[in-house]
Structure formats: C-alpha cells, structure tokens
Design a protein around this motif. Structure first.
Motif, PDB file in Angstrom:
ATOM      1  N   ASP A 253       0.807  -1.232   0.000  1.00  0.00           N
ATOM      2  CA  ASP A 253       0.000   0.000   0.000  1.00  0.00           C
ATOM      3  C   ASP A 253       0.831   1.268   0.000  1.00  0.00           C
ATOM      4  O   ASP A 253       0.278   2.363  -0.124  1.00  0.00           O
ATOM      5  CB  ASP A 253      -0.898   0.032   1.255  1.00  0.00           C
TER       6      ASP A 253
ATOM      7  N   LEU B 226       3.106   4.513  -0.662  1.00  0.00           N
ATOM      8  CA  LEU B 226       3.237   5.391  -1.826  1.00  0.00           C
ATOM      9  C   LEU B 226       4.512   6.225  -1.819  1.00  0.00           C
ATOM     10  O   LEU B 226       5.227   6.285  -2.825  1.00  0.00           O
ATOM     11  CB  LEU B 226       2.021   6.321  -1.909  1.00  0.00           C
ATOM     12  N   ILE B 227       4.823   6.894  -0.695  1.00  0.00           N
ATOM     13  CA  ILE B 227       5.816   7.972  -0.733  1.00  0.00           C
ATOM     14  C   ILE B 227       7.214   7.456  -1.061  1.00  0.00           C
ATOM     15  O   ILE B 227       7.903   8.002  -1.931  1.00  0.00           O
ATOM     16  CB  ILE B 227       5.803   8.747   0.604  1.00  0.00           C
TER      17      ILE B 227
ATOM     18  N   LEU C 109       7.317   6.539  -4.605  1.00  0.00           N
ATOM     19  CA  LEU C 109       7.393   7.698  -5.514  1.00  0.00           C
ATOM     20  C   LEU C 109       8.846   8.081  -5.771  1.00  0.00           C
ATOM     21  O   LEU C 109       9.211   8.452  -6.879  1.00  0.00           O
ATOM     22  CB  LEU C 109       6.685   8.910  -4.891  1.00  0.00           C
TER      23      LEU C 109
ATOM     24  N   PRO D  86       0.293   1.312  -6.019  1.00  0.00           N
ATOM     25  CA  PRO D  86      -0.112   2.608  -5.444  1.00  0.00           C
ATOM     26  C   PRO D  86       0.447   3.791  -6.228  1.00  0.00           C
ATOM     27  O   PRO D  86      -0.245   4.795  -6.416  1.00  0.00           O
ATOM     28  CB  PRO D  86       0.482   2.565  -4.026  1.00  0.00           C
TER      29      PRO D  86
ATOM     30  N   SER E  86      -5.504   0.763   1.952  1.00  0.00           N
ATOM     31  CA  SER E  86      -4.487   1.726   1.543  1.00  0.00           C
ATOM     32  C   SER E  86      -5.001   3.169   1.617  1.00  0.00           C
ATOM     33  O   SER E  86      -6.152   3.451   1.277  1.00  0.00           O
ATOM     34  CB  SER E  86      -4.048   1.375   0.122  1.00  0.00           C
ATOM     35  N   THR E  87      -4.145   4.063   2.063  1.00  0.00           N
ATOM     36  CA  THR E  87      -4.520   5.479   2.163  1.00  0.00           C
ATOM     37  C   THR E  87      -4.834   6.053   0.785  1.00  0.00           C
ATOM     38  O   THR E  87      -5.740   6.881   0.637  1.00  0.00           O
ATOM     39  CB  THR E  87      -3.378   6.273   2.804  1.00  0.00           C
ATOM     40  N   VAL E  88      -4.092   5.621  -0.233  1.00  0.00           N
ATOM     41  CA  VAL E  88      -4.364   6.103  -1.588  1.00  0.00           C
ATOM     42  C   VAL E  88      -5.787   5.759  -1.971  1.00  0.00           C
ATOM     43  O   VAL E  88      -6.540   6.598  -2.485  1.00  0.00           O
ATOM     44  CB  VAL E  88      -3.385   5.459  -2.602  1.00  0.00           C
TER      45      VAL E  88
ATOM     46  N   PHE F 274       0.774  13.248   3.819  1.00  0.00           N
ATOM     47  CA  PHE F 274       1.102  13.638   2.455  1.00  0.00           C
ATOM     48  C   PHE F 274      -0.036  13.367   1.472  1.00  0.00           C
ATOM     49  O   PHE F 274      -0.516  14.274   0.796  1.00  0.00           O
ATOM     50  CB  PHE F 274       2.365  12.888   2.018  1.00  0.00           C
ATOM     51  N   ILE F 275      -0.485  12.096   1.418  1.00  0.00           N
ATOM     52  CA  ILE F 275      -1.377  11.686   0.329  1.00  0.00           C
ATOM     53  C   ILE F 275      -2.689  12.473   0.323  1.00  0.00           C
ATOM     54  O   ILE F 275      -3.070  13.056  -0.697  1.00  0.00           O
ATOM     55  CB  ILE F 275      -1.665  10.175   0.437  1.00  0.00           C
TER      56      ILE F 275
ATOM     57  N   GLU G 215       7.831  17.600  -0.867  1.00  0.00           N
ATOM     58  CA  GLU G 215       7.845  16.813  -2.105  1.00  0.00           C
ATOM     59  C   GLU G 215       7.958  17.724  -3.314  1.00  0.00           C
ATOM     60  O   GLU G 215       8.714  17.452  -4.254  1.00  0.00           O
ATOM     61  CB  GLU G 215       6.579  15.955  -2.168  1.00  0.00           C
TER      62      GLU G 215
END
Lengths: 269, 359, 292
Positions: free
Chosen positions: A206, A208-209, A212, A223, C119-121, C229-230, C248
């Motif tokens: 899951d 993301l950062i 990225l 993700p 998932s946060t996304v 962030f997300i 970012e």
C-alpha cells in the motif's frame, strides 16, 4: 426531565452516533466497488448499468498488470527481510536486557513514527550514489526500514508473553543458540512472526511515498500508478484496480484475524 | 542410571550487577550424591548461585569445579547439568515424550535409544500413559514429575532445582517432597536445591546452606542448624526463636550468667562474651507451669494468647512490657490448658540458652 | 589458582553469557538501520546546512518568507484540528464499543480495522469519487433539495479535514478502546452508589481513568497528521499546503534539495521531540511507554 429518561436519551444518542461513525469509517471505501462494475465511463452512483469492461481494459493495458506484479515482487522480499531483521531486533532487545536496550528499541520503532517523506528524501541520494535508485533492491530496502518496527512490535509482544526460563531450560538441556531458537523460541513466537510478516507485506503493498522516490516507470508499484492516474483523471479503471487491491488486503486481514483468534484460544487452554 | 553424581566445588565465586553485589565471593563444596539445599529470603543470592552453576548467569569472579573440571566460561549447553525450573518450563508445543526426549535429541542420540530411555524415565515417575499428552493437559504435580524426568534423562553431572514445589498447593507439596527425595536416591545424583521454605529443605536435605545478603551465613545438617544456629538470622529464619538482647555476661559455675535488656538473669551452659551476641531460646525448650518450678531459668509471666493447632499448643507469654516469648508443646489428649491472662512460670535448661551472633 | 590469577582473569574475559549472544543477534538489524535509516536522516540534516549561500540560509529563508511560514502554520493547525475532531468523535464511540461483548464486539472491531487495512491512496480516492462536482454527495444533496448548486468539497479545507479524520480515526479509537476496557466497571457503579450523578461520576472517575488512552491516541494522531502527504496532496488546494506536500514539491518540481532538507529537518525535530515527550509522559503515567 429525570436522570433516568435523559440517561436513556443520551444512550440512544450515543448508539446512533456510533453507528453513524462506523458507517463513515467503512462506507466510502465500498462506494468504489460498484463503480468498478459500471457500464459508463463517468462515475455516478449508483452506476447506470453493469459491465466488466473496466476490468478487461485494466488487464489489457500493460501498465496495470506490470505495476501489480511489481508490488508483489517488492512486497514479498520486504516481508521476508523485515521479518528476519525485526525478529532479530526483538530477540536482542527483549531477551538481551543489556545496557542501552531502551534507546535501542526507540531507534528500531522510530521509522514508523517519522513522516515517510523525510526518509524518502534522505534515502534517494544514497540509493542514487549506489546506483540503486529506481531498482527493486532500492525500494525493497526503503520499505524494509519502515516494516522492521511492525515486525519488531508484534514479535516483542510475543516474546514478552512467556518467561525466558524456557530458553534457559533448552540451553541447560544441551541446545545451542540455533537449536534453542529453532526448537523453542520460534515455535513460541510463530504467530507474532507471521502476523508481523503479513503486516509488512500489506504495508509495502500500500505504500506510496517511498515508492514515488525510489521506483522508476519499470519498477513502479500499484499505489504509485494509481496515484499518477488519479492526478490526471478519475476513471472506473482505477476503481477496478482498487477493488482488486481491496480484495488482497482483506484476504490478508482475514488471515491475521484467524491467526490471532487461534492464538488467543491456544493461550486460554 | 545410578551413582554417577559429581562433586562440585565453588571457589570464591561471585556475581556483581553494577553496584549490587548479588553474590559475594563464596566457597562451598557439595559432595557427590549429596542432597544440598540453599535457603534464604528473596534477594539473598540463592537464585544467582543457581544461575551461575547452570551457566546462563556469567560470574564476576571465581571457579566452579565439577569433578575436577572448571566449568566457568562454558555455555549451559556444554555443562551437562540438569535443571528443574520454578514453573517447570516444559515446552508447551511438544508432547511429554518429546519434552523428555529433547535433551537426548540435542545430543544426537539414536532414535531407538531415545524412545527406550524416555520410556524408562516415564516408568520411573509413573506417568507412562501420559507420553503423548501436551504439558498443558497435565496437573501441576504431573508437570513437576515430567520436569524431573526431563532434567535427569541424560544422566547429568548434577541436578539443580529452583523452588520446584512452590507452584503446588500445600498437601501436594508435602507428597512431592518424598517423591523428589526418592527420585534422587534411586538415581544417586548430586542435587542442589533452592527454596525459601525451610521446612521443605529440612525434610529432604543432607546439608543446608542459609544465605542472606549475598553470602552464606551457615552450613550444616538440618538438625545442626536448628539446634546450633550461629546467628540471629539463622535462628529466626529456621523455625521460631525467642531472642533476648544482652546487657552483660559474667562467668558462672556452670558456664555464664547473662543479664538481658529487660533485666532478666539467664543461666547459660556455654561461656561467651556479650560483644555482638544475643540469646536465643527455642519455643519447644520452654516449659510452662502454674507454680514456680525448680529449674535453671525461671521467669514469671502472663499468658497473652493460646492457640491450639493440629499437633501442638502454642502460647505467647508476656514476661515484661515489650517482652513476649513463644512456647510450644505437643498437644496430647487431656493436656491442661492455661487461660489467657493466667500467671505462669516459663522455665528452661541452661543448655537451651543459646548464644548466637547478633549480626 | 585464585580469581586474581592472570590466566583465570583472561578466561573470565571470554566468559560465555547470554547477553553477549543477544548483542551479536542485535547487531545485524542495528547495522541495517544505521546504514539505511540513521545515515539518510543525518544526510537530510547535513544537506539542510549546505548550499552556496551559507550555513543557515535555508532556515532563514523558511522563517523569513510568509509563504513557508504559512505552510508551517497550516500544518500545525490541520494536525491540531484533526486531533481534536478525532478525539471528540472517537471518545463516545470507544466508550460504547469497549462495553460490547462477544460477536458485537468482534463486528465493531472488524469495522474499525477494515479501514486500517485499506491503503490510504484508495481511501483518499474514495473521497475524491464522493466529493466530485457530480459525485455521490452532491447528487444526494441536490436530489433531496438541500442545495441548488453543487458544493465544492475538494481543493479546500473541508475535503482535507474529512479525509484526514477518516484516516486517523482508527488510530484514536484503538488506544481509547483498550484504555476503556481496562477500567473496571465497578468504579462507575461505586461512584453511583456513593451518590455521584452520572455527569459527576464521569468527570471524576471515568475521564481520569481514560487519560492513558487519550494521551496515546492524541500523540499518535497528532504526530502522524504532521507528516501527512497523500490526503492533503489529492484533496487539498494549492492555497493551503501541508509541510510534507511542500517538501515533495521542493524536490520534484523546484529541485531545491537544500530547502526541502531544511523543511524536512524541521519536521523531523518536531516529530522526534513529540515522540520523546510522549514516551516520557506515558511512562510516568504507568502505561509503560511506547517502548516497553
């Protein structure tokens, strides 16, 4: 109004409020599921008609299957690596009990408490220096740093569940380090280790950062692909991919729930 | 499977945790085949001595010589010592037979031999039918016997036992004392037994060491320790003791004459100086009577309370304000009992006035 | 041979001890974290003092420019608001859930843990779907005649707050529920028997006893919210930016690593301080601290 009737009113209010909050917690996620079966390209609820076209489009595009397999290819090694390192850390800190064990556990847990963006911008130049930026090992290492605490916490809890006398007993009976771990310690902490491993996989799946910063278009995870698509347009393909991810997450969630139930039953008997 | 107990010598063994001296330099010899107990309050160093012997607590200094070989520095798994832990530490995920066979498996014993020796051990502790059970399905007493069998199956040089009976209830504990003792007699092993229960130690041991503040205060047979305590701590830790603080000691025809803080004059068979000493009189040594008897030591007092327990009568008698002594006699049928508040005379022989160190 | 014998001393120097073995075991994860966790963080801090313009240039820039100060202020404000909202929502819910038994308790736990495992996304995506101009919420409100024109939820404060509270709520609920389950219900009954009315009993008995859970939840939610962030990146607007989003952007768009590192160092120090303070407080409260 008496205390009694106002108490009942308050109770009804709290029950209603709780139900509303629980609905708020889970409903939004499940709105996506019917939308992934929509027959139209715009998102409306309920969908005007039903079809599997978005799942078909998703599998026909090359980027979604690739990202899905990338996520697995990254998540499995992350789970294995962080399970090994997290278990070793928990053993050392909980059983070692030497001077400095407490600051040590603070450092092991810290990656989970710190915002991931800090680690991401810290790791990128180092990975770039070693030529690992954009590679599988790069992102695996990044995820492992954050997953070690997840395993550490679950395994440390299992270790604190029983007295170290079991290990001393094995040693007086003639078992060396490895035999003691393999025949005594591991069977006693097995559930904690497996739950920690599943948590680590789920986290990596899951995350993301870090992805990225440390993945390239070839190694990008699901993700990250979802994120990139989301910033452009919101189509039902994303809903289809999301539904797939939800299914995997819930299978793992179910597995952990079963394991923990078995554990609590075992500790009761 | 008998007579292979080893002789153990401790030479100046000590353990320090930071500034805390858990075990002061201690020297001690345990003979082959001896049942040796260590008793003392918690924090007295007895568990540390056990850990140092088993090998999972590294000593700060000193040597442990087992049958002529210094084992200090060796890990527990090379020492060939058997240990029974306080809560048995039976591995919950293994069956009883697997538990007992574990040390043999670690020694790469052939399968057939393991099966045979496990069976023999189970027969010895009379639990043959439990071989395929898990430890969680056994009673406390059965787990205790399995733990003994597991610690002894590989003919260890000696058996260490860390309060092995403390988890059992009182009746079972007394029955298990006999079993443990018999087990040791059959195997002929050297046993180092740690407990805080002095009655338990007295019932089983050849010799007992009493520890306090990280050092051994006295070593002797149970009878020795009870009848000739060298220190106030020993006298009051082992059974009950009436203690009198000393004001002065003067020589006397049959030993010495002692003046106590409360102003009594006591006749003592031994001669001694009053420096750092006090008087100890065992409750059983004291006799009570309604009229003044003819005896070496006679003190007048008032009964504060009287209790009748199975087997004995126990009185507390006030001799002076702040000075109450305990007296005990076997309760024989028809024995005359004194009422609370009755005036009585407590008396004992000069030989029963014991002079001990006032540590 | 005594313990003062040199040969003996040498032997005791190599005495086997379990602590030494566990020290060896610990060295592997410690080396891994030193290389891939401590070194990167040290690199971030070092880089924040780098650049051609002088050691403290980046920090001076951050604290002199209104736009960066605004981001810091907004980040603190959102983290505070989200924490307060989570506490207010979670407290009564946790109090009720903690008193459930059997399958009702399991159901409630499952409902709280499901978003935890999502998932946060994905969850943020769900809110995007709901919040769209022609999304589910606007449709419903229009159909029921509550509003005449679609409302804007996205790219403003409302969306960020709803989305973040949604994500942080389980982090508040779980420590609260565990704290409430540790309160013996007989205390409340005792307070009632002693004549306290429900409000006073709550104020003097229940609330103080639930404080360990409150402080754990508050610390967890606040610290996590600071680095979020997300959700702010997808639901927030360009005018109101949170710190992690700014970091970012400084890296990927402006490619100003030094400034990004200075901002990250500020975030790092604030988070670390809160983490240490929280651990001290919870240890003093007898909760054992996060590290035990």
């Amino acid at each position: 109004m008496t205390w009694n009737s106002s108490g009942r009113l308050a109770r009804i209010f709290i029950v209603a409020f709780t139900v509303a909050v629980l609905i708020y917690l889970i409903m939004p996620t499940f709105v996506i599921v019917p939308m992934s079966f929509s027959s139209k390209s715009y998102l409306s609820f309920p969908p005007p008609g039903w079809s599997l076209q978005w799942y078909q489009t998703m599998t026909e595009r090359h980027d979604y299957p690739q990202a899905f397999w990338n996520s697995i290819k990254i998540g499995v090694p992350v789970a294995l690596l962080s399970t090994t390192l997290g278990t070793l850390a928990a053993l050392g800190v909980v059983r070692g009990r030497f001077f400095g064990a407490r600051p040590m556990s603070a450092i092991v847990i810290a990656p989970l408490m710190l915002p991931q963006i800090i680690l991401a911008i810290g790791l990128y130049p180092i990975m770039a220096k070693f030529g690992l930026a954009g590679s599988y090992p790069g992102v695996v290492i990044g995820h492992t740093v954050i997953c070690i605490p997840l395993v550490f916490i679950t395994v440390a809890a299992s270790l604190k569940n029983y007295h170290p006398a079991y290990e001393y007993a094995a040693m007086t009976l003639g078992a060396g380090w490895w035999s003691t771990f393999w025949h005594v310690t591991f069977p006693m902490i097995r559930v904690g280790v497996i739950v920690g491993g599943i948590l680590a996989f789920t986290f990596s799946f899951d995350e993301l950062i870090i992805a990225l910063f440390l993945t390239s278009p070839e190694t990008r995870t699901l993700p990250r692909l979802l994120w990139e698509d989301l910033r452009q347009y919101v189509t039902p393909i994303i809903a289809a991919a999301t539904t797939l991810v939800l299914c995997i997450s819930f299978i793992l969630f179910g597995a952990v729930a079963l394991l923990q139930r078995r554990l609590s039953k075992a500790s009761k008997s | 499977m008998s007579g292979q107990g080893a002789k153990i010598e401790y030479v100046d063994i000590s353990k320090r945790y930071g500034a805390v001296e858990a075990l002061r330099p201690t020297s001690l010899t345990i003979e082959a085949g001896e049942f040796f107990s260590i008793i003392g309050p918690s924090g007295s160093g007895k568990t540390t001595l056990l850990g140092v012997t088993a090998g999972y607590v590294p000593p700060t200094s000193g040597q442990i010589i087992i049958d002529g070989r210094n084992v200090v520095g060796e890990p527990p798994f090379q020492r060939n010592i058997g240990m029974v832990f306080q809560n048995y530490a039976l591995f919950p995920h293994m069956t009883v037979a697997e538990n007992i066979g574990f040390p043999l498996r670690m020694r790469k014993t052939p399968r057939a031999e393991i099966a045979e020796r496990v069976k023999k051990m189970l027969a010895l502790v009379q639990l043959e039918e439990m071989a395929s059970r898990k430890p969680g399905q056994l009673s406390g007493g059965q787990q205790q016997r399995i733990a003994l069998a597991r610690a002894a199956v590989y003919d260890p040089l000696m058996l260490l036992m860390d309060e092995p009976l403390s988890a059992l209830d009182k009746n079972l504990r007394e029955a298990m004392q006999d079993e443990v003792k018999q087990f040791q007699t059959v195997l002929g092993s050297t046993v180092l037994y740690v407990t805080h229960d002095q009655a338990e130690a007295a019932a089983m041991s050849d010799r007992i060491a009493i520890m306090n503040h990280g050092r051994i205060v006295q070593i002797g047979s149970p009878r020795d320790l009870y009848e000739h305590p060298v220190a106030r701590f020993v006298a009051s830790f082992l059974g009950e003791a009436n203690i009198f603080d000393i004001e002065s000691v003067t020589p006397h025809a049959s030993g010495s004459m002692i003046a106590t803080h409360h102003g009594f004059s006591l006749v003592c068979a031994a001669s001694g100086s009053h420096d750092g000493q006090c008087v100890c009189v065992r409750p059983e040594a004291v006799a009570l009577s309604a009229s003044r008897p003819e005896h070496d030591n006679v003190l007048e007092g008032k009964v504060v309370d009287a209790t009748y327990t199975a087997g004995s009568l126990r009185y507390r008698v006030e001799l002076a304000p702040d000075c109450i002594i305990t007296q005990r006699t076997p309760s024989v049928r028809g024995i005359e009992m004194f009422d609370t508040g009755a005036t009585v005379f407590a008396s004992w022989r000069a030989e029963d006035t014991l002079l001990v160190d006032d540590d | 041979m005594t313990s003062r014998d040199p040969a003996m001393r040498q032997a005791t120097g190599r005495i086997w001890s379990p602590a030494r073995g566990y020290f060896v075991i610990l060295s592997l994860p410690v080396i891994f974290l030193a290389v891939f966790f401590i070194w990167p963080l040290a690199g971030v801090i070092l880089r924040s003092f780098g650049g051609d313009e002088g050691i403290f240039f980046q920090y001076l820039t951050v604290f002199e420019r209104d736009s960066y100060l605004k981001v810091l202020g907004y980040t603190l404000q959102v983290a505070t608001t989200v924490t307060v909202l989570c506490l207010l929502i979670a407290y009564p819910v946790a109090a009720l859930v903690a008193r459930l038994q059997g399958s009702w308790l399991q159901l409630a736990f499952a409902l709280i843990l499901v978003p935890f495992w999502t998932s946060t996304v994905i969850r943020t995506y769900a809110w995007m779907v709901l919040f769209q101009r022609k999304g589910v919420i606007n449709d419903a409100l229009l159909n029921f005649g509550v509003i005449d024109a679609p409302l804007r939820f996205m790219h403003n404060n409302i969306g960020v707050h709803i989305g973040m509270v949604h994500i942080m709520l389980p982090f508040m609920l779980l420590p609260l529920i565990s704290a409430f389950r540790n309160i013996d219900p007989s205390y409340m009954r005792a307070a009632g028997v002693l004549g306290a009315n429900p409000i006073r009993a709550f104020w003097h008995v229940y609330l103080p006893l639930s404080m360990p859970g409150v402080s754990a939840g508050v610390a967890l939610v606040f610290i996590t919210s600071l680095g979020f962030f997300i959700t702010p990146a997808l639901l927030g607007g360009a005018k109101n930016m949170m710190l992690a989003v700014l970091i970012e952007q400084q890296v990927t768009i402006t490619v100003n690593w030094e400034l990004a590192s200075a901002l990250a160092s500020i975030l790092l120090i604030v988070t670390a301080c809160l983490y240490v303070v929280y651990d001290r407080v919870s240890r003093r409260a007898g909760g054992g601290g996060v590290l035990d």
